[in-house]
Design a protein around this motif. Structure first.
Motif, PDB file in Angstrom:
ATOM      1  N   ALA A 281      38.634  32.688  20.018  1.00  0.00           N
ATOM      2  CA  ALA A 281      38.210  31.986  20.990  1.00  0.00           C
ATOM      3  C   ALA A 281      38.587  30.896  21.888  1.00  0.00           C
ATOM      4  O   ALA A 281      39.608  30.578  21.079  1.00  0.00           O
ATOM      5  CB  ALA A 281      36.556  31.325  21.036  1.00  0.00           C
ATOM      6  N   HIS A 282      38.835  30.157  23.032  1.00  0.00           N
ATOM      7  CA  HIS A 282      39.510  29.117  22.949  1.00  0.00           C
ATOM      8  C   HIS A 282      39.178  28.092  22.792  1.00  0.00           C
ATOM      9  O   HIS A 282      37.540  28.185  23.084  1.00  0.00           O
ATOM     10  CB  HIS A 282      40.486  28.724  24.728  1.00  0.00           C
ATOM     11  CG  HIS A 282      39.619  29.182  25.476  1.00  0.00           C
ATOM     12  ND1 HIS A 282      38.612  27.541  26.261  1.00  0.00           N
ATOM     13  CD2 HIS A 282      38.612  29.634  26.363  1.00  0.00           C
ATOM     14  CE1 HIS A 282      38.147  27.992  27.489  1.00  0.00           C
ATOM     15  NE2 HIS A 282      37.454  29.208  27.216  1.00  0.00           N
ATOM     16  N   TYR A 283      39.496  26.847  22.081  1.00  0.00           N
ATOM     17  CA  TYR A 283      39.195  25.457  22.226  1.00  0.00           C
ATOM     18  C   TYR A 283      39.177  24.687  23.210  1.00  0.00           C
ATOM     19  O   TYR A 283      38.452  23.489  22.525  1.00  0.00           O
ATOM     20  CB  TYR A 283      39.546  25.488  20.624  1.00  0.00           C
ATOM     21  CG  TYR A 283      40.784  24.647  20.522  1.00  0.00           C
ATOM     22  CD1 TYR A 283      41.780  25.574  20.257  1.00  0.00           C
ATOM     23  CD2 TYR A 283      40.696  23.369  20.122  1.00  0.00           C
ATOM     24  CE1 TYR A 283      42.824  25.378  19.661  1.00  0.00           C
ATOM     25  CE2 TYR A 283      42.388  22.871  20.176  1.00  0.00           C
ATOM     26  CZ  TYR A 283      43.227  23.327  19.696  1.00  0.00           C
ATOM     27  OH  TYR A 283      44.360  23.258  19.206  1.00  0.00           O
TER      28      TYR A 283
ATOM     29  N   ILE B 299      29.091  24.965  26.777  1.00  0.00           N
ATOM     30  CA  ILE B 299      29.251  26.612  27.120  1.00  0.00           C
ATOM     31  C   ILE B 299      31.020  26.963  27.011  1.00  0.00           C
ATOM     32  O   ILE B 299      30.889  27.693  26.218  1.00  0.00           O
ATOM     33  CB  ILE B 299      28.680  26.869  28.347  1.00  0.00           C
ATOM     34  CG1 ILE B 299      27.200  26.642  28.183  1.00  0.00           C
ATOM     35  CG2 ILE B 299      28.569  28.261  28.323  1.00  0.00           C
ATOM     36  CD1 ILE B 299      26.473  26.215  29.768  1.00  0.00           C
ATOM     37  N   ASP B 300      31.713  26.387  27.873  1.00  0.00           N
ATOM     38  CA  ASP B 300      33.051  26.918  27.783  1.00  0.00           C
ATOM     39  C   ASP B 300      34.065  26.140  27.576  1.00  0.00           C
ATOM     40  O   ASP B 300      34.386  25.132  27.637  1.00  0.00           O
ATOM     41  CB  ASP B 300      33.562  27.020  29.126  1.00  0.00           C
ATOM     42  CG  ASP B 300      34.450  27.640  29.573  1.00  0.00           C
ATOM     43  OD1 ASP B 300      35.241  28.534  28.418  1.00  0.00           O
ATOM     44  OD2 ASP B 300      35.126  27.828  31.345  1.00  0.00           O
ATOM     45  N   ASN B 301      34.276  26.428  26.241  1.00  0.00           N
ATOM     46  CA  ASN B 301      33.821  26.817  25.099  1.00  0.00           C
ATOM     47  C   ASN B 301      34.157  26.873  23.187  1.00  0.00           C
ATOM     48  O   ASN B 301      34.299  27.089  22.735  1.00  0.00           O
ATOM     49  CB  ASN B 301      34.718  28.460  25.602  1.00  0.00           C
ATOM     50  CG  ASN B 301      34.465  29.314  24.267  1.00  0.00           C
ATOM     51  OD1 ASN B 301      33.686  30.220  24.205  1.00  0.00           O
ATOM     52  ND2 ASN B 301      35.556  30.049  23.965  1.00  0.00           N
ATOM     53  N   ALA B 302      32.858  25.417  23.745  1.00  0.00           N
ATOM     54  CA  ALA B 302      32.298  25.290  22.439  1.00  0.00           C
ATOM     55  C   ALA B 302      31.543  25.955  21.417  1.00  0.00           C
ATOM     56  O   ALA B 302      31.739  26.291  20.621  1.00  0.00           O
ATOM     57  CB  ALA B 302      32.485  23.947  22.033  1.00  0.00           C
TER      58      ALA B 302
ATOM     59  N   ALA C 166      44.946  25.903  25.513  1.00  0.00           N
ATOM     60  CA  ALA C 166      45.287  25.942  26.721  1.00  0.00           C
ATOM     61  C   ALA C 166      45.189  27.012  27.827  1.00  0.00           C
ATOM     62  O   ALA C 166      46.114  27.409  28.916  1.00  0.00           O
ATOM     63  CB  ALA C 166      47.376  26.273  26.566  1.00  0.00           C
ATOM     64  N   GLU C 167      43.959  27.785  27.488  1.00  0.00           N
ATOM     65  CA  GLU C 167      43.400  29.056  27.992  1.00  0.00           C
ATOM     66  C   GLU C 167      42.694  28.493  29.304  1.00  0.00           C
ATOM     67  O   GLU C 167      43.359  29.531  30.676  1.00  0.00           O
ATOM     68  CB  GLU C 167      41.901  29.550  27.185  1.00  0.00           C
ATOM     69  CG  GLU C 167      41.592  30.947  27.593  1.00  0.00           C
ATOM     70  CD  GLU C 167      41.077  30.320  29.002  1.00  0.00           C
ATOM     71  OE1 GLU C 167      40.400  31.296  29.536  1.00  0.00           O
ATOM     72  OE2 GLU C 167      40.263  29.587  29.436  1.00  0.00           O
ATOM     73  N   GLU C 168      42.560  26.976  29.757  1.00  0.00           N
ATOM     74  CA  GLU C 168      42.243  27.132  30.707  1.00  0.00           C
ATOM     75  C   GLU C 168      43.214  26.215  32.337  1.00  0.00           C
ATOM     76  O   GLU C 168      42.955  26.740  33.472  1.00  0.00           O
ATOM     77  CB  GLU C 168      41.511  25.931  31.353  1.00  0.00           C
ATOM     78  CG  GLU C 168      40.471  25.737  29.983  1.00  0.00           C
ATOM     79  CD  GLU C 168      38.882  26.329  30.719  1.00  0.00           C
ATOM     80  OE1 GLU C 168      38.941  27.132  32.221  1.00  0.00           O
ATOM     81  OE2 GLU C 168      38.102  26.780  30.113  1.00  0.00           O
ATOM     82  N   LEU C 169      44.302  26.292  31.181  1.00  0.00           N
ATOM     83  CA  LEU C 169      45.124  26.686  32.106  1.00  0.00           C
ATOM     84  C   LEU C 169      46.014  27.635  32.321  1.00  0.00           C
ATOM     85  O   LEU C 169      47.229  27.950  33.055  1.00  0.00           O
ATOM     86  CB  LEU C 169      46.918  25.730  31.807  1.00  0.00           C
ATOM     87  CG  LEU C 169      46.384  23.791  31.478  1.00  0.00           C
ATOM     88  CD1 LEU C 169      46.990  23.357  30.383  1.00  0.00           C
ATOM     89  CD2 LEU C 169      46.710  22.918  32.466  1.00  0.00           C
TER      90      LEU C 169
ATOM     91  N   MET D  70      35.774  35.237  22.141  1.00  0.00           N
ATOM     92  CA  MET D  70      34.491  35.496  22.615  1.00  0.00           C
ATOM     93  C   MET D  70      34.636  34.100  23.514  1.00  0.00           C
ATOM     94  O   MET D  70      35.116  33.352  23.046  1.00  0.00           O
ATOM     95  CB  MET D  70      33.944  35.100  21.148  1.00  0.00           C
ATOM     96  CG  MET D  70      33.772  36.306  20.703  1.00  0.00           C
ATOM     97  SD  MET D  70      32.957  35.813  18.739  1.00  0.00           S
ATOM     98  CE  MET D  70      34.245  34.749  18.544  1.00  0.00           C
ATOM     99  N   ASP D  71      33.956  33.812  24.958  1.00  0.00           N
ATOM    100  CA  ASP D  71      34.167  32.618  25.598  1.00  0.00           C
ATOM    101  C   ASP D  71      32.814  32.578  26.396  1.00  0.00           C
ATOM    102  O   ASP D  71      32.281  33.477  27.142  1.00  0.00           O
ATOM    103  CB  ASP D  71      34.935  33.398  26.647  1.00  0.00           C
ATOM    104  CG  ASP D  71      35.789  32.299  27.425  1.00  0.00           C
ATOM    105  OD1 ASP D  71      35.317  31.141  27.392  1.00  0.00           O
ATOM    106  OD2 ASP D  71      36.905  32.304  28.425  1.00  0.00           O
ATOM    107  N   GLU D  72      32.307  31.109  26.395  1.00  0.00           N
ATOM    108  CA  GLU D  72      31.072  31.286  27.535  1.00  0.00           C
ATOM    109  C   GLU D  72      29.754  31.700  26.200  1.00  0.00           C
ATOM    110  O   GLU D  72      29.106  32.718  27.635  1.00  0.00           O
ATOM    111  CB  GLU D  72      31.299  31.561  29.031  1.00  0.00           C
ATOM    112  CG  GLU D  72      32.211  30.437  29.416  1.00  0.00           C
ATOM    113  CD  GLU D  72      32.509  31.335  31.022  1.00  0.00           C
ATOM    114  OE1 GLU D  72      31.672  31.705  31.284  1.00  0.00           O
ATOM    115  OE2 GLU D  72      33.258  30.717  31.379  1.00  0.00           O
ATOM    116  N   LEU D  73      29.518  32.166  24.708  1.00  0.00           N
ATOM    117  CA  LEU D  73      28.740  32.422  24.891  1.00  0.00           C
ATOM    118  C   LEU D  73      27.432  32.048  24.730  1.00  0.00           C
ATOM    119  O   LEU D  73      26.417  32.560  24.551  1.00  0.00           O
ATOM    120  CB  LEU D  73      28.698  33.184  23.160  1.00  0.00           C
ATOM    121  CG  LEU D  73      30.649  34.154  22.671  1.00  0.00           C
ATOM    122  CD1 LEU D  73      29.881  33.763  21.309  1.00  0.00           C
ATOM    123  CD2 LEU D  73      30.341  34.893  23.164  1.00  0.00           C
TER     124      LEU D  73
END
Ligand SMILES: [Zn+2]
Length: 470
Positions: free
Chosen positions: A258-260, A270-273, A309-312, A337-340
């Motif tokens: 999961a990206h932090y 939500i995205d993505n705690a 760095a997922e959002e980049l 797991m993203d935006e659960l």
């Protein structure tokens, strides 16, 4: 089949009764806050996640460093000529990889930004400013038009800049999102390493609608100036990981990730705690399980990875895959797991067909009211994609596509992506379900595991197929 009943009890106990899940969410969203790559927030989150994995008893816990380019917004301003009589300030937020620039021109509204809508305004667009929406699905068509598609079209037609109105939310909210995602070259995908061509900013729905009214009132003569300052900087970023080693085939792995990192403008709840706290919950539950039932409880290794760095544009997962390429053939499955908090858990999405009946049987045997689906297209939007490209089988959680999206999901990538938007009662269910599945997957004997790795050519062919309408 082994009877996992007692194991499930331990998992469920941790999933539903551990106080860690909520506490971890509060720490990430409220105490740490925005976790944009290359900022103190990211570093603090990295230290926190590492400490948690160690505390839960994982092995080989580390923060694996990679060098990358982060993008920083410094200033964004939109002005109208003549000035508009609006209440409050004119808010705008640059989209990711928008360059520094000062441009002005006539505002040309292109509706949803379908290719045809751009073509109709072709003559007017050159050296002017395009206004469009962030809605990806125009009405009366099954075609998906991404912001990147619209941006490419605006650049191609010689626009000076682009303004995207945030039609997903009301309440004077801007949003952000990358205007370029991955660089593709000869069947390989690379991280983005330079800014895009023209400035692109978002404005609220309210301001966008007002601009549309002004355009018609002034017979198409609304002028705007966009002024942005942004920068690209070399930074060190970190993927945080830890293992629960397999007692029989430790070299074979299942990866749960999961990206932090999160958008610079919000606590990214939500995205993505949501995803990263569920990952911690699964680590806690399965570590306790191993402690309770011994070394052989997990026959293969479970690796937990919190990517940055997922959002980049998937920079953390691309760096991981590059560094661990030799180990990929031993990765049985990747669960991303993203935006659960996007919707209630409805089932699993799988990219290789042979896994669909396998997971349906697994779900049925666990007595869960979920379904297993074949993903009709290769999803390039999450950290599983660099693994898919290397032929590794993937499992994603089905929460919102097609049906049942929570209204609060619309707040991702805005400043309102805060902890209150998360449906807290769903999270223990995610922890328990994924942990129980992972336990069964790592213990499935080789001859009963149906999936095989795919050659890259096959994946590239699947990518070329148009997105299935939904
Ligand atoms: Zn995300």
């Amino acid at each position: 089949m082994v009877d996992f009943h007692d194991h499930d009890k331990v998992i469920t106990d941790i999933a539903y009764l551990s106080r860690e899940l909520y506490r971890n969410l509060v720490t990430l969203c409220d105490d740490i806050g925005p976790r944009w790559t290359g900022t103190p927030g990211e570093e603090e989150a990295c230290r926190f996640l590492k400490r948690k994995l160690e505390e839960y008893g994982l092995e080989d816990v580390c923060a694996e460093r990679f060098e990358t380019l982060s993008w920083y917004p410094e200033k964004s301003k939109v002005e109208f000529k003549p000035e508009l009589n609006v209440v409050g300030e004119v808010k705008s937020v640059p989209l990711i990889y928008s360059p520094s620039a000062e441009v002005e021109g006539k505002v040309v509204y292109v509706g949803h930004g379908r290719p045809r809508e751009f073509e109709l305004k072709k003559e007017e667009i050159r050296e002017n400013i395009v206004l469009t929406t962030n809605k990806a699905f125009p009405p009366f068509t099954s075609v998906r038009v991404t912001i990147e598609d619209k941006y490419r079209k605006a650049v191609e037609l010689g626009a000076a800049g682009m303004i995207v109105m945030n039609e997903r939310n009301m309440g004077n909210l801007c949003f952000t999102s990358p205007i370029c995602w991955l660089r593709k070259d000869k069947g390989t995908y690379y991280p983005i390493e330079e800014n895009a061509e023209i400035p692109c900013v978002s404005v609220s729905k309210e301001l966008g609608e007002r601009m549309k009214r002004e355009i018609s009132k002034r017979s198409g003569e609304l002028k705007a100036a966009i002024s942005t300052k942004t920068s690209l900087k070399k930074v060190s970023s970190y993927n945080v990981m830890g293992d629960l080693k397999g007692g029989e085939h430790p070299e074979e792995k299942v990866i749960i990730c999961a990206h932090y990192d999160g958008m610079f403008l919000s606590p990214a709840a939500i995205d993505n705690a949501s995803g990263v706290c569920v990952l911690l919950g699964i680590a806690e539950a399965l570590s306790r399980l191993k402690e309770t039932f011994g070394e052989k409880t997990l026959k293969r290794t479970l690796r937990f990875i919190a990517f940055s760095a997922e959002e980049l544009g998937l920079k953390g997962s691309l760096a991981y895959v590059e560094k661990h390429r030799d180990e990929l053939r031993n990765v049985r499955l990747v669960i991303n797991m993203d935006e659960l908090a996007a919707g209630r858990l409805k089932g699993f999405r799988l990219q290789f067909p042979e896994l669909v009946p396998f997971f349906q049987k697994l779900i049925d045997d666990m007595g869960l009211p979920l379904t297993s689906h074949l993903e009709p297209f290769i999803d390039t939007s999450g950290d599983q994609f660099p693994f898919t490209l290397n032929g590794v089988p993937i499992m994603l959680l089905w929460r919102w596509r097609y049906m049942g999206e929570y209204p609060t999901h619309q707040y991702t990538h805005t400043e309102a992506d805060t902890l209150d938007k998360i449906e807290l009662k769903d999270l223990p269910e995610y922890v328990a379900t994924v942990a129980r599945c992972a336990l069964r997957v790592v213990n499935t004997p080789r001859e009963r595991w149906p999936a095989t790795h795919r050659p890259r050519e096959e994946i590239l062919k699947l990518l070329e197929k148009p997105v299935t309408p939904y």
